[in-house]
Design a protein around this motif. Structure first.
Motif, PDB file in Angstrom:
ATOM      1  N   MET A  74       0.822  -1.213   0.000  1.00 51.29           N
ATOM      2  CA  MET A  74       0.000   0.000   0.000  1.00 51.29           C
ATOM      3  C   MET A  74       0.855   1.261   0.000  1.00 51.29           C
ATOM      4  O   MET A  74       0.420   2.335  -0.364  1.00 51.29           O
ATOM      5  N   SER A  75       2.138   1.136   0.416  1.00 49.00           N
ATOM      6  CA  SER A  75       2.977   2.315   0.591  1.00 49.00           C
ATOM      7  C   SER A  75       3.243   3.027  -0.728  1.00 49.00           C
ATOM      8  O   SER A  75       3.277   2.420  -1.792  1.00 49.00           O
ATOM      9  N   LEU A  76       3.486   4.346  -0.611  1.00 49.14           N
ATOM     10  CA  LEU A  76       3.722   5.179  -1.782  1.00 49.14           C
ATOM     11  C   LEU A  76       4.640   6.314  -1.361  1.00 49.14           C
ATOM     12  O   LEU A  76       4.395   6.975  -0.354  1.00 49.14           O
ATOM     13  N   SER A  77       5.723   6.536  -2.109  1.00 46.42           N
ATOM     14  CA  SER A  77       6.656   7.623  -1.780  1.00 46.42           C
ATOM     15  C   SER A  77       6.554   8.731  -2.827  1.00 46.42           C
ATOM     16  O   SER A  77       6.237   8.475  -3.994  1.00 46.42           O
ATOM     17  N   VAL A  78       6.834   9.947  -2.399  1.00 45.58           N
ATOM     18  CA  VAL A  78       6.712  11.116  -3.268  1.00 45.58           C
ATOM     19  C   VAL A  78       7.939  12.001  -3.080  1.00 45.58           C
ATOM     20  O   VAL A  78       8.444  12.152  -1.961  1.00 45.58           O
ATOM     21  N   ARG A  79       8.400  12.559  -4.188  1.00 45.35           N
ATOM     22  CA  ARG A  79       9.454  13.568  -4.089  1.00 45.35           C
ATOM     23  C   ARG A  79       9.116  14.759  -4.973  1.00 45.35           C
ATOM     24  O   ARG A  79       8.771  14.608  -6.149  1.00 45.35           O
ATOM     25  N   PHE A  80       9.175  15.957  -4.385  1.00 47.02           N
ATOM     26  CA  PHE A  80       9.046  17.196  -5.143  1.00 47.02           C
ATOM     27  C   PHE A  80      10.467  17.668  -5.475  1.00 47.02           C
ATOM     28  O   PHE A  80      11.267  17.891  -4.563  1.00 47.02           O
ATOM     29  N   GLU A  81      10.781  17.800  -6.764  1.00 45.66           N
ATOM     30  CA  GLU A  81      12.112  18.247  -7.182  1.00 45.66           C
ATOM     31  C   GLU A  81      12.023  19.628  -7.818  1.00 45.66           C
ATOM     32  O   GLU A  81      11.536  19.778  -8.935  1.00 45.66           O
ATOM     33  N   ARG A  82      12.424  20.640  -7.051  1.00 41.93           N
ATOM     34  CA  ARG A  82      12.495  22.033  -7.533  1.00 41.93           C
ATOM     35  C   ARG A  82      11.201  22.453  -8.246  1.00 41.93           C
ATOM     36  O   ARG A  82      11.226  23.001  -9.365  1.00 41.93           O
ATOM     37  N   ILE A  83      10.072  22.199  -7.592  1.00 45.07           N
ATOM     38  CA  ILE A  83       8.769  22.507  -8.189  1.00 45.07           C
ATOM     39  C   ILE A  83       8.548  24.016  -8.252  1.00 45.07           C
ATOM     40  O   ILE A  83       8.661  24.727  -7.240  1.00 45.07           O
ATOM     41  N   VAL A  84       8.235  24.482  -9.453  1.00 39.65           N
ATOM     42  CA  VAL A  84       7.910  25.894  -9.683  1.00 39.65           C
ATOM     43  C   VAL A  84       6.483  25.954 -10.221  1.00 39.65           C
ATOM     44  O   VAL A  84       6.074  25.105 -11.022  1.00 39.65           O
ATOM     45  N   LYS A  85       5.717  26.936  -9.760  1.00 40.98           N
ATOM     46  CA  LYS A  85       4.381  27.157 -10.304  1.00 40.98           C
ATOM     47  C   LYS A  85       4.165  28.654 -10.500  1.00 40.98           C
ATOM     48  O   LYS A  85       4.366  29.450  -9.577  1.00 40.98           O
ATOM     49  N   GLU A  86       3.760  28.984 -11.729  1.00 40.83           N
ATOM     50  CA  GLU A  86       3.470  30.378 -12.054  1.00 40.83           C
ATOM     51  C   GLU A  86       2.042  30.496 -12.565  1.00 40.83           C
ATOM     52  O   GLU A  86       1.574  29.645 -13.320  1.00 40.83           O
ATOM     53  N   PHE A  87       1.357  31.538 -12.132  1.00 41.61           N
ATOM     54  CA  PHE A  87       0.048  31.898 -12.675  1.00 41.61           C
ATOM     55  C   PHE A  87       0.252  33.216 -13.434  1.00 41.61           C
ATOM     56  O   PHE A  87       0.333  34.280 -12.811  1.00 41.61           O
ATOM     57  N   GLY A  88       0.385  33.109 -14.754  1.00 43.01           N
ATOM     58  CA  GLY A  88       0.726  34.292 -15.530  1.00 43.01           C
ATOM     59  C   GLY A  88       2.103  34.779 -15.114  1.00 43.01           C
ATOM     60  O   GLY A  88       3.053  33.991 -15.001  1.00 43.01           O
ATOM     61  N   PRO A  89       2.245  36.073 -14.818  1.00 46.01           N
ATOM     62  CA  PRO A  89       3.563  36.606 -14.444  1.00 46.01           C
ATOM     63  C   PRO A  89       3.918  36.385 -12.972  1.00 46.01           C
ATOM     64  O   PRO A  89       5.022  36.721 -12.547  1.00 46.01           O
ATOM     65  N   VAL A  90       3.000  35.817 -12.197  1.00 49.09           N
ATOM     66  CA  VAL A  90       3.210  35.697 -10.748  1.00 49.09           C
ATOM     67  C   VAL A  90       3.676  34.284 -10.400  1.00 49.09           C
ATOM     68  O   VAL A  90       3.005  33.295 -10.712  1.00 49.09           O
ATOM     69  N   ARG A  91       4.821  34.190  -9.753  1.00 49.32           N
ATOM     70  CA  ARG A  91       5.348  32.891  -9.309  1.00 49.32           C
ATOM     71  C   ARG A  91       4.902  32.652  -7.868  1.00 49.32           C
ATOM     72  O   ARG A  91       5.186  33.482  -6.989  1.00 49.32           O
TER      73      ARG A  91
END
Length: 496
Positions: free
Chosen positions: A1-18
């Motif tokens: 059932m186990s599940l591992s997750v890694r976020f690697e340098r996640i960037v999110k922009e909405f239009g010009p706004v980061r």
């Protein structure tokens, strides 16, 4: 059932706004991870990327070591990732069973297997401790019950990673206890749980570690056993927040009574309720979920039927039969359900802010420029954090939606203000801002009524607290008598 997750340098922009700036950390399987941060810190955006509701602008999301690019939430659910959002995603006119299996129906050949879905729904409801029929329509449920349906819906997907965003915000103490027991059971079965809450005592008691975000950045992570609540709060806001509550400025005992209620009857909910609030006073209403607090005030301003009850404002009798009438008499009520009743989330911020004062603002045409100026003042005065003033209310975080709702309901300059769960789903920094605002409203000579399920909030804010149980007023406690033990004892009928 186990599940591992890694976020690697996640960037999110909405239009010009980061809004996310290279977030980088991993989640180990089979643990309860508390995710902390102020409203606008980026927590919800990051979790929506994990759950397939948003796509990152840059960086990589690894699930069990494999880079994943989810097209939508169904892709994430197929891997066992489910998000329980703090804002309900339920179809009000469908039954609980229909909501749980919406988009995931069970079939017997070509036919819908209604019997199997109903049985599975009943099992999920039993797991979350909600004792209602799965044939009940969601519209019939109170806010706390809707929250439990959302959790049941996630369980029905056999989630291996469960994201819980403010799941206890509207739950009673008993329901909250059952939820934590369920979380412990899921963890023992290998599930990973990401727990987002502004209730730091819950973080302290129910998580293995905490991850702190601030301004779209990863700040730190630590085993929960190594960090106390005050340290959590300081890390979230980047400053010391020990002064959460201001000293109470005592209301003058001879101040005029602004709002008086006697003999209120709300069928099925409230019986013989009477109370009064003076100018400059903050009166709290405590009690368990279902005690009749919300229903009493909905009836007083005409949102639900009342069969008896006299209302006086400034000593003069009034008959309030609609929120509009209440507003014209200087009474305003901010609902606990900001998304369903407080705001029109698909409209813009300016439209929401000025909606209650259209008659005053339209002379005879709406002045768009004046509306934008009013919004700019509200953003500054209430500390609303946003990407774009022209965005829809839906795009704001929960805490910033609450600030917008407060600005909207105070724009009519009311003398009597009823705030129902004013800090539900609001972070530590925003809570302090709201508490300061409540003190300022009272200092201006207004009467403020605060309905809250948070005992510390009632104790820290209020001059007096009325405790309801079973629709009746069971105690009126003065400031000197306000303790958690006293409030709980009167709310649960264990006072001696």
């Amino acid at each position: 059932m186990s599940l591992s997750v890694r976020f690697e340098r996640i960037v999110k922009e909405f239009g010009p706004v980061r809004v996310l700036h290279g977030v980088d950390f991993a989640l180990e399987p089979g643990r309860v991870v508390g995710l902390l941060g102020e409203n606008g810190a980026g927590k919800s955006t990051l979790m929506k990327i994990l759950a397939g509701y948003e796509r990152p602008t840059g960086g990589a999301l690894l699930v069990d070591g494999v880079a994943r690019h989810f097209a939508d939430a169904r892709d994430a659910e197929a891997l066992g990732i489910a998000l329980i959002d703090q804002e309900f995603n339920l179809a009000e006119d469908l039954t609980i069973t229909q909501n749980i299996f919406l988009g995931h129906v069970k079939r017997n050949g070509w036919m819908l297997d209604r019997k199997a879905m109903r049985a599975a729904a009943a099992l999920c409801l039993e797991q979350v401790g909600l004792a209602v029929s799965p044939d009940t329509t969601v519209a019939e449920l109170i806010v706390a019950e809707k929250q439990l349906v959302e959790i049941a819906k996630a369980l029905s997907r056999n989630a291996r990673l469960l994201i819980m965003d403010e799941p206890t915000a509207s739950l009673s103490a008993g329901e909250t206890h059952k939820l934590f027991a369920l979380m412990a059971r899921l963890k023992s079965q290998g599930a990973t749980i990401i727990y987002i809450s502004h209730k730091l005592d819950e973080m302290e008691a129910n998580t293995d570690e905490v991850v702190v975000m601030r301004d779209g950045l990863f700040v730190t992570r630590a085993p929960t056993a190594d960090i106390n609540r005050r340290q959590m709060a300081n890390l979230m806001v980047g400053r010391d927040v020990s002064d959460m509550f201001q000293p109470k400025a005592l209301a003058a005992p001879d101040a005029p009574v602004l709002f008086k209620v006697s003999g209120l009857e709300v069928p099925g909910w409230v019986h013989g309720l009477g109370f009064e609030v003076r100018a400059g006073e903050i009166l709290g209403f405590g009690g368990l979920v279902g005690a009749g607090r919300t229903e009493a005030f909905e009836a007083l301003i005409g949102l639900r039927a009342r069969t008896a009850g006299a209302i006086e404002i400034d000593g003069a009798p009034v008959d309030l039969r609609s929120p509009r009438q209440a507003m014209l008499h200087g009474v305003t009520y901010l609902s606990e359900d900001r998304k369903g009743k407080g705001l029109h989330v698909d409209l813009g911020l300016r439209e929401n802010l000025t909606m209650m004062t259209l008659e005053r603002d339209a002379k005879p045409w709406l002045d768009i420029k004046a509306g934008r100026a009013a919004l700019a003042r509200a953003i500054a005065d209430f500390g609303i954090r946003l990407r774009d003033p022209e965005c829809a209310a839906r795009s704001l975080s929960g805490g910033n939606q609450q600030k917008l709702a407060l600005a909207k309901y105070l724009r009519s300059d009311p003398r009597v203000i009823v705030l129902d769960e004013p800090t539900r789903g609001v972070d530590v920094g925003a809570k302090r801002d709201i508490y300061l605002l409540i003190h300022q409203l009272a200092a201006q000579g207004r009467a403020v009524i605060v309905i809250s399920s948070e005992l510390i909030e009632l104790i820290g804010l209020c001059h007096r607290v009325a405790v309801l149980r079973g629709g009746r007023l069971r105690a009126m406690l003065a400031s000197a008598d306000l303790t958690e033990e006293e409030l709980i004892a009167h709310a649960t009928d264990t006072h001696h």
